[in-house]
Design a protein around this motif. Structure first.
Motif, PDB file in Angstrom:
ATOM      1  N   SER A   1      10.630  -2.494  11.478  1.00 56.81           N
ATOM      2  CA  SER A   1      10.489  -1.099  11.868  1.00 56.81           C
ATOM      3  C   SER A   1       9.790  -0.268  10.810  1.00 56.81           C
ATOM      4  N   GLU A   2       9.594  -0.806   9.630  1.00 52.09           N
ATOM      5  CA  GLU A   2       8.934  -0.110   8.530  1.00 52.09           C
ATOM      6  C   GLU A   2       8.144  -1.146   7.746  1.00 52.09           C
ATOM      7  N   GLN A   3       7.145  -0.695   7.004  1.00 54.83           N
ATOM      8  CA  GLN A   3       6.382  -1.647   6.215  1.00 54.83           C
ATOM      9  C   GLN A   3       7.312  -2.409   5.270  1.00 54.83           C
ATOM     10  N   ALA A   4       7.051  -3.687   5.131  1.00 51.20           N
ATOM     11  CA  ALA A   4       7.951  -4.533   4.357  1.00 51.20           C
ATOM     12  C   ALA A   4       7.201  -5.736   3.826  1.00 51.20           C
ATOM     13  N   ALA A   5       7.726  -6.310   2.748  1.00 49.62           N
ATOM     14  CA  ALA A   5       7.260  -7.606   2.272  1.00 49.62           C
ATOM     15  C   ALA A   5       8.003  -8.653   3.080  1.00 49.62           C
ATOM     16  N   ALA A   6       7.277  -9.466   3.812  1.00 50.68           N
ATOM     17  CA  ALA A   6       7.921 -10.399   4.737  1.00 50.68           C
ATOM     18  C   ALA A   6       7.364 -11.795   4.532  1.00 50.68           C
ATOM     19  N   GLY A   7       8.221 -12.773   4.764  1.00 53.78           N
ATOM     20  CA  GLY A   7       7.787 -14.157   4.641  1.00 53.78           C
ATOM     21  C   GLY A   7       8.932 -15.057   4.231  1.00 53.78           C
ATOM     22  N   ARG A   8       8.565 -16.142   3.574  1.00 56.44           N
ATOM     23  CA  ARG A   8       9.533 -17.171   3.198  1.00 56.44           C
ATOM     24  C   ARG A   8       9.825 -17.093   1.708  1.00 56.44           C
ATOM     25  N   VAL A   9      11.098 -17.183   1.354  1.00 54.95           N
ATOM     26  CA  VAL A   9      11.515 -17.177  -0.050  1.00 54.95           C
ATOM     27  C   VAL A   9      12.481 -18.326  -0.276  1.00 54.95           C
TER      28      VAL A   9
ATOM     29  N   LEU B   1       4.729 -14.473   0.720  1.00 60.99           N
ATOM     30  CA  LEU B   1       5.011 -13.111   1.131  1.00 60.99           C
ATOM     31  C   LEU B   1       3.730 -12.364   1.469  1.00 60.99           C
ATOM     32  N   GLN B   2       3.814 -11.522   2.483  1.00 62.35           N
ATOM     33  CA  GLN B   2       2.707 -10.661   2.849  1.00 62.35           C
ATOM     34  C   GLN B   2       3.238  -9.290   3.202  1.00 62.35           C
ATOM     35  N   ARG B   3       2.378  -8.311   3.103  1.00 63.74           N
ATOM     36  CA  ARG B   3       2.760  -6.947   3.464  1.00 63.74           C
ATOM     37  C   ARG B   3       2.589  -6.772   4.967  1.00 63.74           C
ATOM     38  N   VAL B   4       3.666  -6.398   5.641  1.00 65.44           N
ATOM     39  CA  VAL B   4       3.648  -6.210   7.084  1.00 65.44           C
ATOM     40  C   VAL B   4       3.796  -4.723   7.378  1.00 65.44           C
ATOM     41  N   ILE B   5       2.829  -4.175   8.119  1.00 61.92           N
ATOM     42  CA  ILE B   5       2.860  -2.774   8.520  1.00 61.92           C
ATOM     43  C   ILE B   5       2.915  -2.733  10.045  1.00 61.92           C
ATOM     44  N   PRO B   6       3.948  -2.135  10.631  1.00 64.25           N
ATOM     45  CA  PRO B   6       4.051  -2.117  12.095  1.00 64.25           C
ATOM     46  C   PRO B   6       2.812  -1.527  12.753  1.00 64.25           C
TER      47      PRO B   6
ATOM     48  N   PRO C   1      10.227  -0.983  -2.587  1.00 61.33           N
ATOM     49  CA  PRO C   1       9.344  -0.529  -1.525  1.00 61.33           C
ATOM     50  C   PRO C   1       9.511  -1.311  -0.255  1.00 61.33           C
ATOM     51  N   ALA C   2      10.155  -2.489  -0.314  1.00 57.58           N
ATOM     52  CA  ALA C   2      10.313  -3.277   0.911  1.00 57.58           C
ATOM     53  C   ALA C   2      11.333  -2.668   1.841  1.00 57.58           C
ATOM     54  N   SER C   3      12.238  -1.846   1.261  1.00 56.28           N
ATOM     55  CA  SER C   3      13.255  -1.233   2.089  1.00 56.28           C
ATOM     56  C   SER C   3      12.756   0.106   2.590  1.00 56.28           C
ATOM     57  N   PRO C   4      13.212   0.564   3.756  1.00 56.08           N
ATOM     58  CA  PRO C   4      12.797   1.869   4.246  1.00 56.08           C
ATOM     59  C   PRO C   4      13.153   2.946   3.241  1.00 56.08           C
TER      60      PRO C   4
ATOM     61  N   PRO D   1       6.306   7.508  10.587  1.00 54.25           N
ATOM     62  CA  PRO D   1       5.651   6.203  10.570  1.00 54.25           C
ATOM     63  C   PRO D   1       4.371   6.224  11.395  1.00 54.25           C
ATOM     64  N   LEU D   2       3.496   5.247  11.143  1.00 58.91           N
ATOM     65  CA  LEU D   2       2.200   5.206  11.811  1.00 58.91           C
ATOM     66  C   LEU D   2       2.339   5.013  13.309  1.00 58.91           C
ATOM     67  N   PHE D   3       3.362   4.249  13.749  1.00 59.68           N
ATOM     68  CA  PHE D   3       3.456   3.962  15.169  1.00 59.68           C
ATOM     69  C   PHE D   3       3.789   5.200  15.994  1.00 59.68           C
ATOM     70  N   ILE D   4       4.348   6.245  15.369  1.00 59.69           N
ATOM     71  CA  ILE D   4       4.724   7.450  16.095  1.00 59.69           C
ATOM     72  C   ILE D   4       3.500   8.136  16.708  1.00 59.69           C
ATOM     73  N   PRO D   5       2.453   8.480  15.942  1.00 62.68           N
ATOM     74  CA  PRO D   5       1.282   9.092  16.592  1.00 62.68           C
ATOM     75  C   PRO D   5       0.577   8.152  17.558  1.00 62.68           C
ATOM     76  N   ILE D   6       0.624   6.839  17.295  1.00 66.14           N
ATOM     77  CA  ILE D   6       0.001   5.897  18.222  1.00 66.14           C
ATOM     78  C   ILE D   6       0.729   5.895  19.555  1.00 66.14           C
ATOM     79  N   ALA D   7       2.060   5.808  19.522  1.00 65.75           N
ATOM     80  CA  ALA D   7       2.846   5.838  20.756  1.00 65.75           C
ATOM     81  C   ALA D   7       2.684   7.168  21.475  1.00 65.75           C
ATOM     82  N   THR D   8       2.585   8.256  20.711  1.00 68.87           N
ATOM     83  CA  THR D   8       2.371   9.570  21.329  1.00 68.87           C
ATOM     84  C   THR D   8       1.069   9.595  22.116  1.00 68.87           C
ATOM     85  N   GLY D   9       0.005   9.088  21.513  1.00 69.97           N
ATOM     86  CA  GLY D   9      -1.280   9.063  22.201  1.00 69.97           C
ATOM     87  C   GLY D   9      -1.261   8.186  23.442  1.00 69.97           C
ATOM     88  N   ILE D  10      -0.582   7.036  23.362  1.00 69.60           N
ATOM     89  CA  ILE D  10      -0.517   6.126  24.512  1.00 69.60           C
ATOM     90  C   ILE D  10       0.221   6.782  25.674  1.00 69.60           C
TER      91      ILE D  10
END
Length: 312
Positions: free
Chosen positions: A43-51, A58-63, A174-177, A186-195
């Motif tokens: 739900s928020e940008q995070a460092a995601a992957g296998r540890v 690890l990679q940076r994931v941005i919704p 920074p990985a935590s909200p 968050p970025l998805f808010i204006p995108i969902a608004t436009g859709i």
């Protein structure tokens, strides 16, 4: 240019992160500061992957943002001189490197074959320009996408240092909200608004056109049933209201997202089941319906994870 291509393929120079903890605790702290990668579970940008002790990826994931050419940190935990050290490189994923190899290899082969053919037919030499152009296009595309994610190594490094450093807490990484529902939008808010606004306009225009009229050529349009026109008009009015609620991040708008998703799927299924004899299109229609249910389930799961960004 050669060094840039080499860095993309092989990776950056080796980097090291010295941990203030023992091996087992270092692994657990880094796990706690990251997420297991899931596109629809972040739900928020995070460092995601296998540890794990043997491999860290690890990679940076941005919704709502995808980039196959972003750098991925790949490394492993080691013990050196009584200290635990995470060593690795920032490099492209195996998929991106495989794609690059296929693209550039095909371009090189195309140019070579064009030059060989030019021995017997000189005009064929012009075909090599197309291969060179494709090579340049692939190179430019790779470089552009790499530029978009140019800050990822610094961001990931900060996540790792925060997790492994004794004076920092994992919860502040920074990985935590960084904020609750009332934090930065968050970025998805204006995108969902436009859709939602776009779908509202489409529904309202469809209701007006379905009421009947004339084409530019003078032919009468087919009329929609009265119930369908009313439903389209209501949707055209409600969807912009939902869009406003999403932009303001009200909880009712979050629930409305599920309502729109369910109504859309319900309408598709009813339309599929109430059609006349579909003939040869019966099986493709059923497969499409099942596929749409799977897609709706995936998006529903992702939308559920966005609950933390909405408030009453």
């Amino acid at each position: 240019m050669y060094r840039w291509i080499k860095d993309l393929w092989v990776g950056s120079e080796p980097v090291e992160f010295v941990s203030s903890y023992g091996l087992a605790e270092s692994v657990e702290r880094l796990k706690a500061a990251t997420k297991k990668w899931s596109l629809f579970n972040v739900s928020e940008q995070a460092a995601a992957g296998r540890v794990s002790e043997a491999r860290v990826s690890l990679q940076r994931v941005i919704p709502m943002v995808g980039n196959s050419f972003k750098p991925v940190f790949v490394g492993r935990f080691e013990q050196a001189q009584g200290k635990v050290v995470l060593t690795g490189r920032f490099r492209l994923s195996w998929f991106a490197r495989l794609f690059m190899a296929y693209w550039f290899g095909f371009c090189a082969l195309f140019v070579a074959l064009s030059l060989v053919a030019a021995i017997h037919k000189p005009p064929a030499a012009l075909m090599s320009l197309a291969g060179a152009g494709m090579f340049a296009l692939g190179l430019g595309m790779t470089r552009l996408f790499a530029w978009f994610s140019r800050n990822d190594p610094v961001w990931l490094s900060e996540v790792i240092r925060t997790a492994l450093h004794a004076s920092a807490s994992v919860e502040a990484s920074p990985a935590s909200p960084a904020s609750g529902p009332l934090g930065a939008r968050p970025l998805f808010i204006p995108i969902a608004t436009g859709i939602f606004c776009l779908f509202g306009v489409i529904s309202f225009v469809g209701a007006l056109q379905g009421a009947g009229g004339m084409h530019a050529g003078g032919l009468s349009e087919a009329r929609l049933p009265g119930a369908a026109r009313i439903a389209a008009a209501v949707s055209g009015a409600l969807l912009p209201a939902c869009a406003f609620g999403i932009y303001r991040r009200h909880l009712f708008a979050w629930w409305a997202g599920f309502t729109v998703l369910l109504l859309g799927q319900g309408y598709s299924l009813i339309d599929l089941l109430t059609r006349g004899d579909p003939g040869n299109a019966r099986m493709p229609g059923l497969l499409f319906g099942l596929g749409s249910l799977v897609v709706a389930g995936i998006w529903g799961r992702w939308w559920y994870a966005q609950r933390v960004h909405f408030h009453r």
